[in-house]
Design a protein around this motif. Structure first.
Motif, PDB file in Angstrom:
ATOM      1  N   MET A 201       0.827  -1.167   0.000  1.00  0.00           N
ATOM      2  CA  MET A 201       0.000   0.000   0.000  1.00  0.00           C
ATOM      3  C   MET A 201       0.880   1.241   0.000  1.00  0.00           C
ATOM      4  N   LYS A 202       0.466   2.254  -0.788  1.00  0.00           N
ATOM      5  CA  LYS A 202       1.239   3.475  -0.921  1.00  0.00           C
ATOM      6  C   LYS A 202       0.821   4.464   0.161  1.00  0.00           C
ATOM      7  N   THR A 203       1.805   5.226   0.548  1.00  0.00           N
ATOM      8  CA  THR A 203       1.513   6.237   1.552  1.00  0.00           C
ATOM      9  C   THR A 203       0.968   7.485   0.877  1.00  0.00           C
ATOM     10  N   CYS A 204       0.490   8.396   1.657  1.00  0.00           N
ATOM     11  CA  CYS A 204      -0.048   9.673   1.137  1.00  0.00           C
ATOM     12  C   CYS A 204       1.038  10.470   0.424  1.00  0.00           C
ATOM     13  N   LYS A 205       2.238  10.402   0.954  1.00  0.00           N
ATOM     14  CA  LYS A 205       3.343  11.138   0.352  1.00  0.00           C
ATOM     15  C   LYS A 205       3.649  10.600  -1.039  1.00  0.00           C
ATOM     16  N   GLN A 206       3.665   9.290  -1.215  1.00  0.00           N
ATOM     17  CA  GLN A 206       3.933   8.672  -2.516  1.00  0.00           C
ATOM     18  C   GLN A 206       2.819   9.008  -3.506  1.00  0.00           C
ATOM     19  N   LEU A 207       1.585   8.946  -3.049  1.00  0.00           N
ATOM     20  CA  LEU A 207       0.464   9.275  -3.919  1.00  0.00           C
ATOM     21  C   LEU A 207       0.518  10.740  -4.374  1.00  0.00           C
ATOM     22  N   SER A 208       0.848  11.626  -3.476  1.00  0.00           N
ATOM     23  CA  SER A 208       0.935  13.043  -3.841  1.00  0.00           C
ATOM     24  C   SER A 208       2.090  13.294  -4.802  1.00  0.00           C
ATOM     25  N   GLU A 209       3.208  12.577  -4.657  1.00  0.00           N
ATOM     26  CA  GLU A 209       4.334  12.715  -5.590  1.00  0.00           C
ATOM     27  C   GLU A 209       3.941  12.232  -6.987  1.00  0.00           C
ATOM     28  N   GLU A 210       3.192  11.123  -7.059  1.00  0.00           N
ATOM     29  CA  GLU A 210       2.736  10.613  -8.353  1.00  0.00           C
ATOM     30  C   GLU A 210       1.788  11.608  -9.025  1.00  0.00           C
ATOM     31  N   VAL A 211       0.929  12.192  -8.247  1.00  0.00           N
ATOM     32  CA  VAL A 211      -0.001  13.179  -8.791  1.00  0.00           C
ATOM     33  C   VAL A 211       0.763  14.395  -9.290  1.00  0.00           C
ATOM     34  N   MET A 212       1.748  14.843  -8.524  1.00  0.00           N
ATOM     35  CA  MET A 212       2.549  16.015  -8.933  1.00  0.00           C
ATOM     36  C   MET A 212       3.339  15.724 -10.215  1.00  0.00           C
ATOM     37  N   GLN A 213       3.858  14.501 -10.360  1.00  0.00           N
ATOM     38  CA  GLN A 213       4.582  14.136 -11.581  1.00  0.00           C
ATOM     39  C   GLN A 213       3.645  14.140 -12.784  1.00  0.00           C
ATOM     40  N   LYS A 214       2.438  13.631 -12.606  1.00  0.00           N
ATOM     41  CA  LYS A 214       1.464  13.643 -13.704  1.00  0.00           C
ATOM     42  C   LYS A 214       1.105  15.076 -14.102  1.00  0.00           C
ATOM     43  N   ILE A 215       0.965  15.921 -13.100  1.00  0.00           N
ATOM     44  CA  ILE A 215       0.647  17.332 -13.385  1.00  0.00           C
ATOM     45  C   ILE A 215       1.795  17.991 -14.133  1.00  0.00           C
ATOM     46  N   GLU A 216       3.038  17.716 -13.728  1.00  0.00           N
ATOM     47  CA  GLU A 216       4.208  18.281 -14.407  1.00  0.00           C
ATOM     48  C   GLU A 216       4.294  17.795 -15.857  1.00  0.00           C
ATOM     49  N   LYS A 217       4.035  16.509 -16.076  1.00  0.00           N
ATOM     50  CA  LYS A 217       4.055  15.975 -17.436  1.00  0.00           C
ATOM     51  C   LYS A 217       2.989  16.650 -18.294  1.00  0.00           C
ATOM     52  N   GLU A 218       1.814  16.833 -17.726  1.00  0.00           N
ATOM     53  CA  GLU A 218       0.733  17.494 -18.474  1.00  0.00           C
ATOM     54  C   GLU A 218       1.094  18.945 -18.802  1.00  0.00           C
ATOM     55  N   ASN A 219       1.710  19.632 -17.863  1.00  0.00           N
ATOM     56  CA  ASN A 219       2.128  21.024 -18.118  1.00  0.00           C
ATOM     57  C   ASN A 219       3.206  21.092 -19.203  1.00  0.00           C
ATOM     58  N   GLU A 220       4.139  20.148 -19.177  1.00  0.00           N
ATOM     59  CA  GLU A 220       5.172  20.106 -20.214  1.00  0.00           C
ATOM     60  C   GLU A 220       4.559  19.823 -21.587  1.00  0.00           C
ATOM     61  N   ALA A 221       3.616  18.902 -21.636  1.00  0.00           N
ATOM     62  CA  ALA A 221       2.951  18.590 -22.911  1.00  0.00           C
ATOM     63  C   ALA A 221       2.163  19.795 -23.409  1.00  0.00           C
ATOM     64  N   ARG A 222       1.503  20.512 -22.506  1.00  0.00           N
ATOM     65  CA  ARG A 222       0.749  21.710 -22.886  1.00  0.00           C
ATOM     66  C   ARG A 222       1.697  22.791 -23.431  1.00  0.00           C
ATOM     67  N   ALA A 223       2.864  22.940 -22.799  1.00  0.00           N
ATOM     68  CA  ALA A 223       3.842  23.930 -23.272  1.00  0.00           C
ATOM     69  C   ALA A 223       4.358  23.552 -24.663  1.00  0.00           C
ATOM     70  N   ARG A 224       4.592  22.252 -24.907  1.00  0.00           N
ATOM     71  CA  ARG A 224       5.026  21.815 -26.234  1.00  0.00           C
ATOM     72  C   ARG A 224       3.955  22.092 -27.284  1.00  0.00           C
ATOM     73  N   ARG A 225       2.687  21.824 -26.955  1.00  0.00           N
ATOM     74  CA  ARG A 225       1.594  22.093 -27.897  1.00  0.00           C
ATOM     75  C   ARG A 225       1.481  23.581 -28.208  1.00  0.00           C
ATOM     76  N   ARG A 226       1.636  24.423 -27.194  1.00  0.00           N
ATOM     77  CA  ARG A 226       1.593  25.882 -27.430  1.00  0.00           C
ATOM     78  C   ARG A 226       2.732  26.326 -28.336  1.00  0.00           C
ATOM     79  N   LYS A 227       3.931  25.777 -28.111  1.00  0.00           N
ATOM     80  CA  LYS A 227       5.082  26.141 -28.940  1.00  0.00           C
ATOM     81  C   LYS A 227       4.856  25.709 -30.384  1.00  0.00           C
TER      82      LYS A 227
END
Length: 96
Positions: free
Chosen positions: A1-27
């Motif tokens: 079972m994952k801890t809250c800290k691990q789950l929040s890190e996974e969510v933050m990584q997904k958000i960062e990936k989405e932001n990077e993809a959005r920046a690439r699409r804008r460019k």
């Protein structure tokens, strides 16, 4: 079972990936818009003005030259006899 800290890190990584993809699409969208503008407007306009004829032979919109201000001959007039005199580029019409 994952801890809250691990789950929040996974969510933050997904958000960062989405932001990077959005920046690439804008460019990419910005580059496509710039290329479309250049190909559709700037290059054809440059070619048109670069290959068009010179505009030196057109008459300026200012005061007409002396050749263009010659009086009309009397035989072209359909009204009573008139005399034309050139007074500094303007016509003075006197009816006799």
């Amino acid at each position: 079972m994952k801890t809250c800290k691990q789950l929040s890190e996974e969510v933050m990584q997904k958000i960062e990936k989405e932001n990077e993809a959005r920046a690439r699409r804008r460019k990419i969208a910005r580059n496509v818009a710039t290329a479309s503008l250049m190909l559709g407007v700037l290059i054809p306009t440059g070619i048109y003005f670069g290959t068009s004829e010179k505009f030196d032979h057109f008459r300026p919109l200012s005061k007409p030259s002396r050749e263009e201000t010659q009086p009309l001959p009397d035989d072209d007039l359909s009204a009573s006899p008139q005399s034309f005199t050139n007074d500094g580029g303007m016509y003075v019409i006197t009816l006799s």
